[in-house]
Design an enzyme around this catalytic site. Sequence first.
Site: not given
Ligand code: GLY
Length: 294
Positions: A168, A196, A198-199, A218-219
């Site tokens: 990210t 999908r 993400g965060d 990030t992660g």
């Molecule tokens: N941290 C980025 C994702 O999992 O989409």
Amino acid sequence: MKNKKLTIIAHGGAGGINYPARRKSGLVKAVHAGYDILKQGGSSLDAVTKATTILEDTTVFNAGTGSYLNLLGMVEMDASIMTSELKFGAVAAITEVKNPIKVARLVMERTDHLLLCGEGANKFARLMGFDSYNPETREKRRLWQRRRKRLKNRYFPKLEELAGIYGTIGVVAIDKNGLISAANSTGGMNMNLPGRVGDTPIIGAGIYANKNGAVTATGHGEEIMRNLLCFRAVKLMARYPASLAGKKVIEYATRQGCRCGLIGINKTGAVLCVNNTKAMSWCYIKDGRLSSFP
Ligand code: GLY
């Protein structure tokens, strides 16, 4: 302008550091561009938007041009932006724009909503005048082809197999008026299922800001969401100096099995920069001095 608070920090993902020279040059260019805006008296919102745009255009990063492809070989991107005044805007699973962060900012400034996704986000981008753009690069297409073979045509790759194949970009800045802003952008996890999210565009998970500070993560997105990591980090910033807040939040993440990295700035301009993965690329300018990952 001499203002001790002016600070900007950026990261290029915590999934390891391949192509370190390309990463460093992208991060240095981004923080310099953002810091120039701060020095000229501009807002942290403009600084993080500019720096994020530069990182989205730098193809080594998993954001904007050069985003990872999903399981079906398509790019779907997430991005968000937030200020210490609790203003927020985000896009999720947007597909055909050059700079998702600019669209996220317009969601914040021009709509009554916080998050637009999929076709609705694309349509909004067109209405706002963004041209249709294909963010795919040959480098990431080749990576997709290699990984696709390894998955042996399964449609539900286990997240465990994908973890570590994430990245990210994120930026946080504080301006002369003490406004703190955070922004982030991603192509998600390599080979994730279509649709999908993400965060990154989820308030409190991949990004959060309030009067005490701003943080972006990030992660491993699913774990970051489960633990509302950025909300937790900013809450800690209210009680502890930035470095101690960083230590506490990363220890918590590690206990929860959440592989991640976080960057942030508190209301005094102090920096938070932590990760529990193999490596995270990062760079910041504080008091006019640049620091970066080795
Ligand atoms: N941290 C980025 C994702 O999992 O989409």
